[in-house]
Design a protein around this motif. Structure first.
Motif, mmCIF file in Angstrom:
data_model
loop_
_atom_site.group_PDB
_atom_site.id
_atom_site.type_symbol
_atom_site.label_atom_id
_atom_site.label_comp_id
_atom_site.label_asym_id
_atom_site.label_seq_id
_atom_site.Cartn_x
_atom_site.Cartn_y
_atom_site.Cartn_z
ATOM 1 N N THR A 129 12.209 10.057 -5.177
ATOM 2 C CA THR A 129 11.102 9.933 -4.229
ATOM 3 C C THR A 129 11.654 9.563 -2.870
ATOM 4 O O THR A 129 12.709 8.929 -2.772
ATOM 5 C CB THR A 129 10.074 8.879 -4.697
ATOM 6 O OG1 THR A 129 8.907 8.945 -3.857
ATOM 7 C CG2 THR A 129 10.639 7.472 -4.638
ATOM 8 N N ASN A 130 10.969 9.978 -1.827
ATOM 9 C CA ASN A 130 11.391 9.637 -0.467
ATOM 10 C C ASN A 130 11.174 8.150 -0.237
ATOM 11 O O ASN A 130 10.101 7.616 -0.531
ATOM 12 C CB ASN A 130 10.583 10.431 0.555
ATOM 13 C CG ASN A 130 10.790 11.937 0.446
ATOM 14 O OD1 ASN A 130 11.284 12.427 -0.567
ATOM 15 N ND2 ASN A 130 10.423 12.657 1.470
ATOM 16 N N THR A 131 12.189 7.484 0.291
ATOM 17 C CA THR A 131 12.059 6.070 0.612
ATOM 18 C C THR A 131 12.654 5.814 1.988
ATOM 19 O O THR A 131 13.336 6.654 2.553
ATOM 20 C CB THR A 131 12.770 5.182 -0.431
ATOM 21 O OG1 THR A 131 14.150 5.577 -0.531
ATOM 22 C CG2 THR A 131 12.111 5.282 -1.793
ATOM 23 N N GLY A 132 12.390 4.659 2.501
ATOM 24 C CA GLY A 132 12.836 4.297 3.844
ATOM 25 C C GLY A 132 11.968 3.187 4.380
ATOM 26 O O GLY A 132 12.445 2.075 4.633
ATOM 27 N N PRO A 133 10.643 3.444 4.558
ATOM 28 C CA PRO A 133 9.750 2.336 4.909
ATOM 29 C C PRO A 133 9.782 1.295 3.792
ATOM 30 O O PRO A 133 9.416 1.585 2.657
ATOM 31 C CB PRO A 133 8.382 3.008 5.012
ATOM 32 C CG PRO A 133 8.656 4.455 5.255
ATOM 33 C CD PRO A 133 9.918 4.737 4.496
ATOM 34 N N LEU A 134 10.234 0.104 4.112
ATOM 35 C CA LEU A 134 10.442 -0.892 3.063
ATOM 36 C C LEU A 134 9.121 -1.305 2.435
ATOM 37 O O LEU A 134 8.109 -1.448 3.103
ATOM 38 C CB LEU A 134 11.185 -2.100 3.625
ATOM 39 C CG LEU A 134 12.601 -1.790 4.132
ATOM 40 C CD1 LEU A 134 13.285 -3.051 4.633
ATOM 41 C CD2 LEU A 134 13.447 -1.128 3.046
ATOM 42 N N GLY A 135 9.154 -1.503 1.114
ATOM 43 C CA GLY A 135 7.959 -1.878 0.377
ATOM 44 C C GLY A 135 7.289 -0.717 -0.319
ATOM 45 O O GLY A 135 6.264 -0.902 -0.979
ATOM 46 N N HIS A 136 7.858 0.490 -0.195
ATOM 47 C CA HIS A 136 7.220 1.673 -0.791
ATOM 48 C C HIS A 136 7.855 2.099 -2.110
ATOM 49 O O HIS A 136 7.172 2.546 -3.024
ATOM 50 C CB HIS A 136 7.272 2.846 0.192
ATOM 51 C CG HIS A 136 6.347 2.697 1.354
ATOM 52 N ND1 HIS A 136 6.080 3.721 2.230
ATOM 53 C CD2 HIS A 136 5.632 1.635 1.802
ATOM 54 C CE1 HIS A 136 5.239 3.303 3.163
ATOM 55 N NE2 HIS A 136 4.959 2.042 2.922
ATOM 56 N N GLY A 137 9.169 2.013 -2.223
ATOM 57 C CA GLY A 137 9.847 2.559 -3.395
ATOM 58 C C GLY A 137 9.490 1.853 -4.684
ATOM 59 O O GLY A 137 9.281 2.499 -5.722
ATOM 60 N N PHE A 138 9.432 0.542 -4.656
ATOM 61 C CA PHE A 138 9.117 -0.211 -5.869
ATOM 62 C C PHE A 138 7.726 0.125 -6.394
ATOM 63 O O PHE A 138 7.562 0.391 -7.595
ATOM 64 C CB PHE A 138 9.288 -1.704 -5.587
ATOM 65 C CG PHE A 138 8.892 -2.621 -6.717
ATOM 66 C CD1 PHE A 138 9.002 -2.241 -8.049
ATOM 67 C CD2 PHE A 138 8.411 -3.892 -6.444
ATOM 68 C CE1 PHE A 138 8.639 -3.107 -9.078
ATOM 69 C CE2 PHE A 138 8.041 -4.758 -7.458
ATOM 70 C CZ PHE A 138 8.146 -4.363 -8.778
ATOM 71 N N PRO A 139 6.682 0.146 -5.557
ATOM 72 C CA PRO A 139 5.372 0.550 -6.079
ATOM 73 C C PRO A 139 5.377 1.949 -6.703
ATOM 74 O O PRO A 139 4.719 2.164 -7.729
ATOM 75 C CB PRO A 139 4.470 0.491 -4.838
ATOM 76 C CG PRO A 139 5.103 -0.544 -3.968
ATOM 77 C CD PRO A 139 6.574 -0.353 -4.163
ATOM 78 N N VAL A 140 6.130 2.880 -6.110
ATOM 79 C CA VAL A 140 6.234 4.210 -6.724
ATOM 80 C C VAL A 140 6.889 4.098 -8.100
ATOM 81 O O VAL A 140 6.460 4.718 -9.071
ATOM 82 C CB VAL A 140 7.023 5.170 -5.822
ATOM 83 C CG1 VAL A 140 7.318 6.477 -6.550
ATOM 84 C CG2 VAL A 140 6.248 5.461 -4.540
ATOM 85 N N GLY A 141 7.954 3.275 -8.187
ATOM 86 C CA GLY A 141 8.622 3.082 -9.462
ATOM 87 C C GLY A 141 7.697 2.531 -10.527
ATOM 88 O O GLY A 141 7.764 2.922 -11.699
ATOM 89 N N VAL A 142 6.812 1.623 -10.133
ATOM 90 C CA VAL A 142 5.838 1.085 -11.079
ATOM 91 C C VAL A 142 4.916 2.202 -11.565
ATOM 92 O O VAL A 142 4.618 2.311 -12.767
ATOM 93 C CB VAL A 142 5.033 -0.061 -10.445
ATOM 94 C CG1 VAL A 142 3.848 -0.452 -11.328
ATOM 95 C CG2 VAL A 142 5.932 -1.274 -10.209
ATOM 96 N N GLY A 143 4.487 3.052 -10.654
ATOM 97 C CA GLY A 143 3.641 4.170 -11.051
ATOM 98 C C GLY A 143 4.331 5.107 -12.020
ATOM 99 O O GLY A 143 3.728 5.578 -12.995
ATOM 100 N N VAL A 144 5.616 5.387 -11.781
ATOM 101 C CA VAL A 144 6.387 6.247 -12.678
ATOM 102 C C VAL A 144 6.518 5.594 -14.058
ATOM 103 O O VAL A 144 6.405 6.262 -15.092
ATOM 104 C CB VAL A 144 7.767 6.544 -12.077
ATOM 105 C CG1 VAL A 144 8.639 7.315 -13.066
ATOM 106 C CG2 VAL A 144 7.632 7.329 -10.776
ATOM 107 N N ALA A 145 6.717 4.281 -14.077
ATOM 108 C CA ALA A 145 6.824 3.566 -15.356
ATOM 109 C C ALA A 145 5.492 3.571 -16.100
ATOM 110 O O ALA A 145 5.463 3.704 -17.331
ATOM 111 C CB ALA A 145 7.307 2.141 -15.117
ATOM 112 N N VAL A 146 4.392 3.431 -15.382
ATOM 113 C CA VAL A 146 3.072 3.496 -16.011
ATOM 114 C C VAL A 146 2.858 4.874 -16.639
ATOM 115 O O VAL A 146 2.361 4.998 -17.768
ATOM 116 C CB VAL A 146 1.955 3.186 -14.999
ATOM 117 C CG1 VAL A 146 0.583 3.509 -15.587
ATOM 118 C CG2 VAL A 146 2.002 1.713 -14.592
ATOM 119 N N ALA A 147 3.256 5.938 -15.906
ATOM 120 C CA ALA A 147 3.114 7.289 -16.441
ATOM 121 C C ALA A 147 3.902 7.439 -17.737
ATOM 122 O O ALA A 147 3.420 8.028 -18.720
ATOM 123 C CB ALA A 147 3.583 8.314 -15.414
#
Length: 291
Positions: A129-147
């Motif tokens: 996933t695209n990351t850079g703006p801090l605070g975004h990657g971890f929430p995406v990771g949580v979503g992937v783990a939920v899936a």
């Protein structure tokens, strides 16, 4: 699955010492290569790249179940670099694991290069996933783990975050939700180098008691030396065991680790070594490799 990026499915095929020696060699190569990339590009974030290199090397050259020939395999493990500015470490690991030719590292941050200052999954295989703006990657990771949890999938999710990034509110919203969902397929690694851009984390917005905060959100917490590759591999092995809580590894590191004049110096959050500094850095890393 790709042999370069995946430890043998037989967990006893190699001793922990053999695995650690292999990863340490790859991490040393990553450090040397990324420093040369930053000097050639005239920009970059060497401090955080160097603090994270042992962690990233442990994942890509031993732990992750990934296949460079099939980067979108449904059963692959997912790695998300939430501290998205540390692309030197990520790109060297991806190239070393066979996701693209090593020669392409020479295009780092150049016009029309796929190797942007922040990772872009549209351009580069192996980027989740695209990351850079801090605070975004971890929430995406949580979503992937939920899936994965909903689908009953066997893949694991690993997220590397900076400690300064934990000052973002979205990180703690994600941590709270992951604890609530009991995401046993999720492991977060905090690159706890205690420095952020320009200052120490505890002088900017104190994080301690950090371990207690994670426990309060329902996480299993392991505190570890983030430059001890053997300890990292053992912690990742332990994290792979079935569990019903997410796990966080608080990896105590040093910004700029491996290069004496960069180590624990906030000024090297970003910056470019001059020719003499690069030569000194390479000499120090070569000496470490030979030790």
């Amino acid at each position: 699955m790709d042999h370069q990026a995946l430890r043998s499915s037989d967990a006893n095929a190699h001793t922990l010492e053999e695995r650690a020696a292999h990863v340490r060699a790859r991490a040393n190569w990553m450090r040397q290569r990324l420093l040369k990339m930053i000097v050639d590009a005239g920009q970059g974030h060497p401090g955080g790249d160097l603090s994270a290199s042992d962690i990233v090397a442990s994942l890509y050259f031993d732990i992750l179940r990934i296949d460079s020939a099939n980067p979108n395999a449904p059963d692959r493990d997912r790695f998300i670099l939430s501290k998205g500015h540390c692309t030197g470490a990520l790109y060297t690991a991806l190239a070393g694991a066979g996701f693209f030719p090593e020669a392409e590292l020479d295009t780092y941050l150049k016009p029309e290069s796929r190797l942007n200052g922040h990772p872009n999954r549209v351009y580069l295989p192996g980027v989740e996933t695209n990351t850079g703006p801090l605070g975004h990657g971890f929430p995406v990771g949580v979503g992937v783990a939920v899936a994965g949890q909903i689908d009953g999938a066997g893949y694991r999710v690993f997220v590397l975050t900076g400690d300064g990034e934990l000052q973002e509110g979205s990180m703690w919203e994600a941590a709270m939700f992951a604890g609530h969902r009991k995401l046993g397929n999720l492991t977060v690694i905090v690159d706890r180098n205690r420095l952020q851009q320009g200052a120490r984390t505890e002088d900017t917005n104190a994080l301690e008691p950090l371990a207690d905060k994670w426990r309060a959100f329902g996480w299993d917490v392991v505190e570890i030396d983030g430059h001890d590759v053997g300890a990292l591999l053992k912690a990742f092995d332990d994290a792979a065991q079935p569990r019903d809580t997410p796990r966080v590894l608080i990896a105590n590191t040093f910004k700029g680790n491996g290069v004496s004049y960069m180590r624990d110096q906030a000024g090297w959050h970003h910056g470019v070594p001059n020719a003499d500094q690069l030569a000194q850095a390479i000499a120090e890393l070569e000496a470490e490799k030979s030790a």
